[in-house]
Design a protein around this motif. Structure first.
Motif, PDB file in Angstrom:
ATOM      1  N   LYS A   1       0.980  -1.410   0.184  1.00 23.91           N
ATOM      2  CA  LYS A   1      -0.070   0.012   0.146  1.00 23.91           C
ATOM      3  C   LYS A   1       0.671   1.184   0.087  1.00 23.91           C
ATOM      4  O   LYS A   1       1.823   1.373   0.854  1.00 23.91           O
ATOM      5  N   VAL A   2       0.465   2.251  -0.913  1.00 27.20           N
ATOM      6  CA  VAL A   2       1.408   3.389  -1.169  1.00 27.20           C
ATOM      7  C   VAL A   2       0.487   4.373  -0.959  1.00 27.20           C
ATOM      8  O   VAL A   2      -0.806   4.660  -1.622  1.00 27.20           O
ATOM      9  N   LEU A   3       1.026   5.500  -0.238  1.00 31.57           N
ATOM     10  CA  LEU A   3       0.308   6.887  -0.014  1.00 31.57           C
ATOM     11  C   LEU A   3       1.223   7.920  -0.339  1.00 31.57           C
ATOM     12  O   LEU A   3       2.296   8.152  -0.060  1.00 31.57           O
ATOM     13  N   MET A   4       0.454   8.697  -1.621  1.00 27.73           N
ATOM     14  CA  MET A   4       1.408  10.067  -2.009  1.00 27.73           C
ATOM     15  C   MET A   4       0.822  11.117  -1.023  1.00 27.73           C
ATOM     16  O   MET A   4      -0.499  11.402  -0.951  1.00 27.73           O
ATOM     17  N   ILE A   5       1.861  11.894  -0.879  1.00 21.08           N
ATOM     18  CA  ILE A   5       1.548  13.197   0.207  1.00 21.08           C
ATOM     19  C   ILE A   5       1.990  14.344  -0.423  1.00 21.08           C
ATOM     20  O   ILE A   5       3.180  14.498  -0.919  1.00 21.08           O
ATOM     21  N   CYS A   6       1.137  15.638  -0.524  1.00 21.00           N
ATOM     22  CA  CYS A   6       1.664  16.709  -0.566  1.00 21.00           C
ATOM     23  C   CYS A   6       0.879  17.898   0.122  1.00 21.00           C
ATOM     24  O   CYS A   6       0.170  17.404   1.129  1.00 21.00           O
ATOM     25  N   LEU A   7       1.064  18.978  -0.004  1.00 19.19           N
ATOM     26  CA  LEU A   7       0.534  20.156   1.099  1.00 19.19           C
ATOM     27  C   LEU A   7      -0.781  19.905   0.938  1.00 19.19           C
ATOM     28  O   LEU A   7      -1.539  19.951   2.178  1.00 19.19           O
TER      29      LEU A   7
ATOM     30  N   ILE B   1      13.482  17.668  -5.161  1.00 17.49           N
ATOM     31  CA  ILE B   1      12.293  18.201  -4.408  1.00 17.49           C
ATOM     32  C   ILE B   1      11.507  18.218  -5.685  1.00 17.49           C
ATOM     33  O   ILE B   1      11.783  19.127  -6.725  1.00 17.49           O
ATOM     34  N   ILE B   2      10.123  17.732  -5.513  1.00 14.90           N
ATOM     35  CA  ILE B   2       9.029  17.999  -6.424  1.00 14.90           C
ATOM     36  C   ILE B   2       8.264  19.256  -5.854  1.00 14.90           C
ATOM     37  O   ILE B   2       7.594  19.235  -4.693  1.00 14.90           O
ATOM     38  N   VAL B   3       8.483  20.416  -6.338  1.00  9.32           N
ATOM     39  CA  VAL B   3       8.124  21.582  -5.813  1.00  9.32           C
ATOM     40  C   VAL B   3       6.647  21.819  -6.168  1.00  9.32           C
ATOM     41  O   VAL B   3       6.274  21.540  -7.241  1.00  9.32           O
ATOM     42  N   ASP B   4       5.945  22.381  -5.222  1.00  4.35           N
ATOM     43  CA  ASP B   4       4.626  22.824  -5.203  1.00  4.35           C
ATOM     44  C   ASP B   4       4.208  23.681  -6.413  1.00  4.35           C
ATOM     45  O   ASP B   4       4.770  24.719  -6.372  1.00  4.35           O
ATOM     46  N   PRO B   5       3.611  23.439  -7.364  1.00  7.63           N
ATOM     47  CA  PRO B   5       3.341  24.226  -8.577  1.00  7.63           C
ATOM     48  C   PRO B   5       2.154  25.354  -8.281  1.00  7.63           C
ATOM     49  O   PRO B   5       1.854  26.056  -9.205  1.00  7.63           O
ATOM     50  N   TYR B   6       1.437  25.064  -7.357  1.00 10.71           N
ATOM     51  CA  TYR B   6      -0.012  25.459  -7.124  1.00 10.71           C
ATOM     52  C   TYR B   6       0.245  27.244  -7.136  1.00 10.71           C
ATOM     53  O   TYR B   6      -0.645  27.828  -7.986  1.00 10.71           O
ATOM     54  N   TYR B   7       1.231  27.614  -6.581  1.00 12.76           N
ATOM     55  CA  TYR B   7       1.377  29.156  -6.698  1.00 12.76           C
ATOM     56  C   TYR B   7       2.106  29.706  -7.963  1.00 12.76           C
ATOM     57  O   TYR B   7       2.295  30.989  -8.133  1.00 12.76           O
ATOM     58  N   LEU B   8       2.478  29.016  -8.697  1.00 10.73           N
ATOM     59  CA  LEU B   8       3.351  29.163  -9.828  1.00 10.73           C
ATOM     60  C   LEU B   8       2.143  29.353 -11.106  1.00 10.73           C
ATOM     61  O   LEU B   8       1.325  28.653 -11.009  1.00 10.73           O
ATOM     62  N   SER B   9       2.651  30.122 -12.032  1.00 11.71           N
ATOM     63  CA  SER B   9       1.662  30.545 -13.233  1.00 11.71           C
ATOM     64  C   SER B   9       1.766  29.569 -14.176  1.00 11.71           C
ATOM     65  O   SER B   9       2.914  28.779 -14.376  1.00 11.71           O
ATOM     66  N   GLY B  10       0.849  29.127 -14.780  1.00 10.39           N
ATOM     67  CA  GLY B  10       0.715  28.267 -16.068  1.00 10.39           C
ATOM     68  C   GLY B  10       0.754  26.851 -15.591  1.00 10.39           C
ATOM     69  O   GLY B  10       0.872  26.308 -14.720  1.00 10.39           O
ATOM     70  N   GLU B  11       0.775  25.983 -16.921  1.00 13.60           N
ATOM     71  CA  GLU B  11       0.864  24.641 -16.696  1.00 13.60           C
ATOM     72  C   GLU B  11       2.412  24.083 -16.650  1.00 13.60           C
ATOM     73  O   GLU B  11       2.450  22.944 -16.200  1.00 13.60           O
ATOM     74  N   GLU B  12       3.177  24.955 -17.002  1.00 14.58           N
ATOM     75  CA  GLU B  12       4.882  24.197 -17.342  1.00 14.58           C
ATOM     76  C   GLU B  12       5.366  23.637 -15.739  1.00 14.58           C
ATOM     77  O   GLU B  12       5.772  22.724 -15.839  1.00 14.58           O
ATOM     78  N   PRO B  13       5.001  24.434 -14.859  1.00  7.24           N
ATOM     79  CA  PRO B  13       5.440  23.780 -13.639  1.00  7.24           C
ATOM     80  C   PRO B  13       4.704  22.334 -13.110  1.00  7.24           C
ATOM     81  O   PRO B  13       5.505  21.522 -12.592  1.00  7.24           O
ATOM     82  N   PHE B  14       3.376  22.162 -13.579  1.00  4.82           N
ATOM     83  CA  PHE B  14       2.777  20.920 -13.382  1.00  4.82           C
ATOM     84  C   PHE B  14       3.543  19.746 -14.461  1.00  4.82           C
ATOM     85  O   PHE B  14       3.536  18.681 -14.118  1.00  4.82           O
TER      86      PHE B  14
END
Length: 164
Positions: free
Chosen positions: A10-16, A129-142
């Protein structure tokens, strides 16, 4: 969950907030186990480590767009990690150092979960580090998050199956 056996990992992925990185990682991990023909051997989910304000919400539109562009259909909703998760899941993956600090503080001493940073698998030292893209603009960070998850999930599974 009906197809689980006693050896199911069982695997659980976590982010903010469970609306960007962890849903992408969950979807990518699922795809990889499908490709390996190991779907019945794994249970995969995602949750939030620190912020519960998104509970019940769909992932960020940009995350959904990236998944759709890569032929994923994701129907999950955000939820928080619980104390029980540390006893249920074998592996809990954080995306960055604040996730890992929070997870280590929350983890009960007697729990079975291994806390791991997803980026430690297959990513270069300067890109772990898989950076949180939420506050970044556009889709490129995603797109970057998606690409990192593809590499890291594949490498974790490669190491897992070579070790077993």
């Amino acid at each position: 969950m009906d197809n689980q056996n006693n050896n199911t990992k069982k695997v659980l992925m976590i982010c903010l907030g469970n609306i960007c990185r962890s849903p992408i990682a969950e979807a990518v991990f699922r795809r990889r186990i499908e490709q390996l023909g190991k779907t019945n051997d794994w249970l995969v989910d995602s949750a939030a480590a620190l912020v519960g304000e998104h509970t019940g919400k769909r992932p960020d539109k940009r995350a959904l767009n990236i998944l759709e562009k890569n032929h994923f259909c994701y129907d999950g909703r955000a939820g928080p990690i619980t104390k029980d998760d540390f006893f249920t899941f074998d592996y809990i993956f954080g995306m960055d150092k604040p996730n890992m600090i929070s997870l280590n503080k929350m983890k009960p001493k007697e729990s079975k979960a291994q806390l791991l940073m997803l980026g430690d698998y297959g990513l270069p030292v300067d890109d772990k580090i898989i950076v949180d893209p939420y506050y970044l603009s556009g889709e490129e960070p995603f797109v970057k998050v998606y690409d990192q998850c593809v590499i890291a999930c594949a490498e974790f599974l490669k190491q897992f199956y070579n070790a077993t």
